[in-house]
Design a protein around this motif. Structure first.
Motif, PDB file in Angstrom:
ATOM      1  N   TYR A 131      12.026 -26.561  38.576  1.00 47.13           N
ATOM      2  CA  TYR A 131      11.103 -25.566  38.024  1.00 47.13           C
ATOM      3  C   TYR A 131       9.661 -26.062  38.158  1.00 47.13           C
ATOM      4  CZ  TYR A 131      15.326 -23.540  35.931  1.00 47.13           C
ATOM      5  OH  TYR A 131      16.567 -22.987  35.733  1.00 47.13           O
ATOM      6  N   PHE A 132       9.474 -27.350  37.938  1.00 48.37           N
ATOM      7  CA  PHE A 132       8.152 -27.960  38.096  1.00 48.37           C
ATOM      8  C   PHE A 132       7.631 -27.731  39.517  1.00 48.37           C
ATOM      9  CE2 PHE A 132       5.429 -31.448  39.398  1.00 48.37           C
ATOM     10  CZ  PHE A 132       4.589 -31.662  38.327  1.00 48.37           C
ATOM     11  N   TYR A 133       8.503 -27.977  40.495  1.00 51.15           N
ATOM     12  CA  TYR A 133       8.072 -27.831  41.885  1.00 51.15           C
ATOM     13  C   TYR A 133       7.798 -26.381  42.250  1.00 51.15           C
ATOM     14  CZ  TYR A 133       8.168 -32.580  43.534  1.00 51.15           C
ATOM     15  OH  TYR A 133       7.841 -33.898  43.749  1.00 51.15           O
ATOM     16  N   LEU A 134       8.554 -25.447  41.710  1.00 52.78           N
ATOM     17  CA  LEU A 134       8.279 -24.040  41.979  1.00 52.78           C
ATOM     18  C   LEU A 134       6.886 -23.652  41.483  1.00 52.78           C
ATOM     19  CD1 LEU A 134      11.656 -22.216  41.216  1.00 52.78           C
ATOM     20  CD2 LEU A 134      10.455 -22.317  43.407  1.00 52.78           C
ATOM     21  N   LEU A 135       6.545 -24.112  40.295  1.00 46.64           N
ATOM     22  CA  LEU A 135       5.224 -23.810  39.755  1.00 46.64           C
ATOM     23  C   LEU A 135       4.133 -24.477  40.584  1.00 46.64           C
ATOM     24  CD1 LEU A 135       3.757 -22.358  37.437  1.00 46.64           C
ATOM     25  CD2 LEU A 135       3.840 -24.498  36.148  1.00 46.64           C
ATOM     26  N   ARG A 136       4.381 -25.690  41.018  1.00 51.37           N
ATOM     27  CA  ARG A 136       3.408 -26.423  41.837  1.00 51.37           C
ATOM     28  C   ARG A 136       3.195 -25.742  43.182  1.00 51.37           C
ATOM     29  NH1 ARG A 136       3.839 -32.963  42.720  1.00 51.37           N
ATOM     30  NH2 ARG A 136       1.978 -33.269  44.002  1.00 51.37           N
ATOM     31  N   TRP A 137       4.272 -25.302  43.826  1.00 51.51           N
ATOM     32  CA  TRP A 137       4.156 -24.600  45.102  1.00 51.51           C
ATOM     33  C   TRP A 137       3.437 -23.263  44.929  1.00 51.51           C
ATOM     34  CZ3 TRP A 137      10.068 -25.310  46.312  1.00 51.51           C
ATOM     35  CH2 TRP A 137      10.294 -26.655  46.658  1.00 51.51           C
ATOM     36  N   LEU A 138       3.764 -22.584  43.842  1.00 48.56           N
ATOM     37  CA  LEU A 138       3.128 -21.297  43.569  1.00 48.56           C
ATOM     38  C   LEU A 138       1.629 -21.467  43.378  1.00 48.56           C
ATOM     39  CD1 LEU A 138       3.405 -18.268  43.002  1.00 48.56           C
ATOM     40  CD2 LEU A 138       4.078 -18.828  40.652  1.00 48.56           C
ATOM     41  N   ALA A 139       1.240 -22.502  42.658  1.00 54.61           N
ATOM     42  CA  ALA A 139      -0.182 -22.749  42.397  1.00 54.61           C
ATOM     43  C   ALA A 139      -0.925 -23.199  43.644  1.00 54.61           C
ATOM     44  CB  ALA A 139      -0.329 -23.798  41.295  1.00 54.61           C
TER      45      ALA A 139
END
Length: 281
Positions: free
Chosen positions: A37-45
């Motif tokens: 979930y952390f990486y999804l948010l990071r990629w999205l940002a």
């Protein structure tokens, strides 16, 4: 401008830090896991747009295929958002198109300017950098597939990256099986878990796999799992190393949970020690 920016982010943090943390940790913080979930948010940002096609992002970041793919394919991501109204205010996910999007421009600005190394520690992760493609690679005889599959499900649901052949059959198609498997057991998994049932020494592929990882015993990277109905012989080299015994006389689910929890603890401590060895600065 930098002072103004810091003030803006400080103000936005009051409204959005908890929401960003809630998304980044998923339904439950798993320090041993791969922080999907952390990486999804990071990629999205990191993108210029407010949307992220998750399928495309996984292709570009194949080392996270197992962990991120798991929460998407099994509906965990959609379920996490649907159960948290606070997340629905800022993030939307369409399971059909696999588009993850930010709904609030202020939230987008906030995550766009996060210091991710600091945010990582603030939400509870020791580290989200990994030195291997897989946490564990399972080696087993076909007759023990029930054990392997159960262990794979237990570990992957705790957001670990595990190599299990059935899960990657479509990638092996048309490829040289030996060329595909050899690097996984030699170096691409932090640890190899060898499920040493009675048929393990007799099968062609387990002989091949063990040839690839035998040198890793001296690197403390192989974990033998002995079966109670096939105990190691006196000349079995695996007894020189720390391993676990799966008791065939007990319910399989209970034994897999016991072993799985120990493997989770092992990988968590491994990541902690790896982080401690990283150079500062």
């Amino acid at each position: 401008m930098e002072v103004i920016r810091e003030r803006v982010l400080s103000d936005l943090s009051k409204s959005f830090f908890n929401k960003a943390k809630l998304f980044a940790t998923g339904p439950r913080l798993r320090k041993e896991g791969r922080a999907p979930y952390f990486y999804l948010l990071r990629w999205l940002a990191a993108g210029k747009e407010w949307t992220l096609n998750v399928a495309d992002a996984i292709k570009k970041n194949s080392e996270h295929r197992g962990s991120v793919g798991q929460i998407v394919d099994k509906g965990y991501l959609a379920d996490h958002i649907s159960k948290n109204p606070d997340l629905q205010d800022v993030i939307h996910f369409d399971p059909r198109t696999r588009e993850l999007s930010i709904e609030d421009p202020k939230f987008f600005y906030y995550v766009k300017n996060l210091l991710w190394s600091k945010f990582c520690e603030q939400v509870g992760y020791r580290s989200v950098e990994f030195d291997s493609r897989y946490d564990y690679a399972l080696s087993f005889a076909g007759s023990d597939r029930e054990v392997a599959e159960g262990l794979f499900k237990f570990l992957s649901e705790r957001e670990l990256s595990v190599f299990y052949d059935v899960n990657e059959q479509h990638r092996i198609l048309a490829a040289s099986v030996e060329d595909y498997l050899a690097p996984i057991y030699r170096s691409e998994a932090s640890f190899v878990v060898a499920l040493l049932g009675s048929e393990y020494p007799k099968r062609i592929w387990t002989k091949f796999e063990s040839e690839q990882f035998k040198e890793r015993f001296g690197q403390n990277a192989v974990i033998p799992i002995w079966f109670s109905d096939a105990p190691p012989g006196i000349h079995d080299e695996t007894v020189k190393y720390g391993g676990l015994t799966l008791d065939r006389g007990k319910p399989l689910g209970e034994e897999l949970e016991r072993i799985g929890l120990l493997l989770c603890k092992k990988i968590e401590e491994y990541k902690e020690s790896s982080k401690a060895l990283e150079p500062s600065g």
